[in-house]
Motif scaffolding. Sequence first.
Motif, PDB file in Angstrom:
ATOM      1  N   GLY A 288       0.839  -1.195   0.000  1.00  0.00           N
ATOM      2  CA  GLY A 288       0.000   0.000   0.000  1.00  0.00           C
ATOM      3  C   GLY A 288       0.874   1.245   0.000  1.00  0.00           C
ATOM      4  N   GLN A 305      -4.002   0.534  -2.321  1.00  0.00           N
ATOM      5  CA  GLN A 305      -3.660  -0.772  -1.764  1.00  0.00           C
ATOM      6  C   GLN A 305      -3.679  -1.810  -2.879  1.00  0.00           C
ATOM      7  OE1 GLN A 305      -6.737  -1.659   1.177  1.00  0.00           O
ATOM      8  NE2 GLN A 305      -7.798  -2.962  -0.304  1.00  0.00           N
ATOM      9  N   ARG A 378      -5.759  -0.889  -6.124  1.00  0.00           N
ATOM     10  CA  ARG A 378      -7.008  -0.144  -5.939  1.00  0.00           C
ATOM     11  C   ARG A 378      -6.729   1.216  -5.299  1.00  0.00           C
ATOM     12  NH1 ARG A 378     -10.830  -3.697  -3.334  1.00  0.00           N
ATOM     13  NH2 ARG A 378     -11.695  -3.899  -5.421  1.00  0.00           N
ATOM     14  N   LYS A 380      -7.999   3.141  -2.834  1.00  0.00           N
ATOM     15  CA  LYS A 380      -8.903   2.852  -1.719  1.00  0.00           C
ATOM     16  C   LYS A 380      -9.625   4.103  -1.235  1.00  0.00           C
ATOM     17  CE  LYS A 380     -10.704   0.025   1.269  1.00  0.00           C
ATOM     18  NZ  LYS A 380     -11.594  -1.071   0.817  1.00  0.00           N
ATOM     19  N   SER A 381      -8.919   5.217  -1.168  1.00  0.00           N
ATOM     20  CA  SER A 381      -9.575   6.437  -0.691  1.00  0.00           C
ATOM     21  C   SER A 381      -8.899   7.669  -1.270  1.00  0.00           C
ATOM     22  CB  SER A 381      -9.569   6.504   0.841  1.00  0.00           C
ATOM     23  OG  SER A 381      -8.249   6.635   1.334  1.00  0.00           O
ATOM     24  N   THR A 408     -14.302   6.406  -1.605  1.00  0.00           N
ATOM     25  CA  THR A 408     -13.626   5.144  -1.286  1.00  0.00           C
ATOM     26  C   THR A 408     -13.896   4.134  -2.397  1.00  0.00           C
ATOM     27  OG1 THR A 408     -15.525   4.331  -0.011  1.00  0.00           O
ATOM     28  CG2 THR A 408     -13.816   5.533   1.195  1.00  0.00           C
ATOM     29  N   ASN A 409     -12.925   3.248  -2.614  1.00  0.00           N
ATOM     30  CA  ASN A 409     -13.009   2.230  -3.674  1.00  0.00           C
ATOM     31  C   ASN A 409     -13.334   2.878  -5.021  1.00  0.00           C
ATOM     32  OD1 ASN A 409     -12.537   0.124  -1.815  1.00  0.00           O
ATOM     33  ND2 ASN A 409     -14.712  -0.011  -1.329  1.00  0.00           N
ATOM     34  N   THR A 412     -10.174   0.269  -9.673  1.00  0.00           N
ATOM     35  CA  THR A 412      -9.293  -0.876  -9.476  1.00  0.00           C
ATOM     36  C   THR A 412      -8.634  -1.243 -10.796  1.00  0.00           C
ATOM     37  OG1 THR A 412     -10.722  -1.736  -7.719  1.00  0.00           O
ATOM     38  CG2 THR A 412      -9.159  -3.279  -8.717  1.00  0.00           C
ATOM     39  N   GLU A 422     -10.902  -8.788  -5.172  1.00  0.00           N
ATOM     40  CA  GLU A 422     -10.666  -8.904  -3.732  1.00  0.00           C
ATOM     41  C   GLU A 422     -11.683  -9.816  -3.049  1.00  0.00           C
ATOM     42  OE1 GLU A 422      -9.562  -5.952   0.037  1.00  0.00           O
ATOM     43  OE2 GLU A 422     -10.717  -5.175  -1.644  1.00  0.00           O
ATOM     44  N   ASN A 433     -17.676  -5.191  -3.012  1.00  0.00           N
ATOM     45  CA  ASN A 433     -17.269  -3.929  -2.402  1.00  0.00           C
ATOM     46  C   ASN A 433     -17.946  -2.788  -3.151  1.00  0.00           C
ATOM     47  OD1 ASN A 433     -15.406  -4.899  -0.432  1.00  0.00           O
ATOM     48  ND2 ASN A 433     -13.934  -5.314  -2.070  1.00  0.00           N
ATOM     49  N   SER A 435     -18.418   1.411  -4.058  1.00  0.00           N
ATOM     50  CA  SER A 435     -17.793   2.727  -4.098  1.00  0.00           C
ATOM     51  C   SER A 435     -18.707   3.725  -3.400  1.00  0.00           C
ATOM     52  CB  SER A 435     -17.557   3.168  -5.550  1.00  0.00           C
ATOM     53  OG  SER A 435     -16.693   2.266  -6.204  1.00  0.00           O
TER      54      SER A 435
END
Length: 445
Positions: A288, A305, A378, A380-381, A408-409, A412, A422, A433, A435
């Motif tokens: 990460g 990450q 990804r 991630k944020s 977030t998310n 990817t 993931e 997951n 977004s």
Amino acid sequence: TYDYDSRYFIEGNFGYNGSENFAAGHRVGFFPAVAVGWYISNEKFFAPLTDVVSKLKLKASVGQVGNDQIGGDVRFIYLGTVATTGDYVYGNYTKTKGERVNEVANPNVGWEVSTKQNYGFELGLFNKLEIQGDWYHDVRDHIFVRNNNIPAYVGMTTMPMVNVGKMKSWGFDGSLEYHDKIGQVNVTGRGTFTYANNEILRNGDALNKYPWMNSVGQKIYQKFGWQAVGLFESQEEIDRSPIQFSEGNHSRLRPGDIKYRDLNGDGQIDVYDETKIGRGDVPSIVYGFGFNLQYKNFAISTLFQGVAQADRCLSGLGIQPFSGSGGEGNLYANIKDRWTEDNPRQDVFYPRLAYGSDKNENNFKTSTWWQRDVSFLRLKSLQITWNLPKRWTNAVLLKGASIYAMGTNLFTISKFKLWDPELNTNNGTSYPNISTYSIGVNFNF
């Protein structure tokens, strides 16, 4: 613990532990550990270098820990258990009910012992960059496993638990952190990297007929299956190829079906041709990184990450068309990427598809054909913040206030496109997951 002049460090400890899970004479274990460190940059001779190398420390440790948790119904394995059995035959005599040994008593069971080593460093450069790295090695011995080496003619219904398992794991953990001010911009960057691997050294299983079938020497969650060598191109190729799994299965093969490698050369594809496939869905590399930038009242921060060296063997509804009752089950949009007489490519996603009497299980065996790389990176944020000027907040009796936008998310990057790589699923039937995007304000009174 001992510290001499903030340069030399040593620490030692031990545990002398007892457990009721073991028989008398095996209940107590002694587990020592020691660690040392050398803060090289605090040495007088190092002073001329501190403007460049602001910190340098070496460290090492070695020690043991014990585990007494066998778990389940075999906790007090040194006592053994009995169970009621059904009909059994002794010579010409048949008895309808009786008692039998369930868990065989093993008074010699003792502690599972893990010997851990760690060697690391801490490095600082220009009072701006901090780097840490640790290499570790762990050998776990006397692991509780079933002794499956006992032949069937001994008459045991349950193989006994014994301390014969052994495995090792090793890897590297690293991190870095950077702080600087470039003009009017405050910069902070962070990153982490972990590599982990393991190997089974002993597991209590009997050796298989062929070495490629053995789990000893492999990773703990290693996947086994068949090696796919392509798709059959003609009926003549099918006729001269090894029998695939059974005569009935082989007679239903058609061009476009998967062809498997005959590892032992006996002219038959069967369990003796199963071998290690792929690297497993537990990634060997996890990493990460991210950064924070601040310019006057504006700030932006990110976190990425990712994982690498991980793959998954696809299977189940959605991946195997017509595998449910009446052909039920979800299908993915790539269903058109399949072998047909008009599209006889070797790199299609799906081999020949069939339904009804023409269907066979040949094409959906666990094999390298369905192995997919699920590595990913990804975002991630991401957060953007505007801190309101002090003259505004002071005017309304606030200590501070800010407006922010956060996600977030967000995206990817991965070779695998069917679902979120993931997710812990072989066919995508897992809640994804999501977004999220948000805008908010913070007030400090």
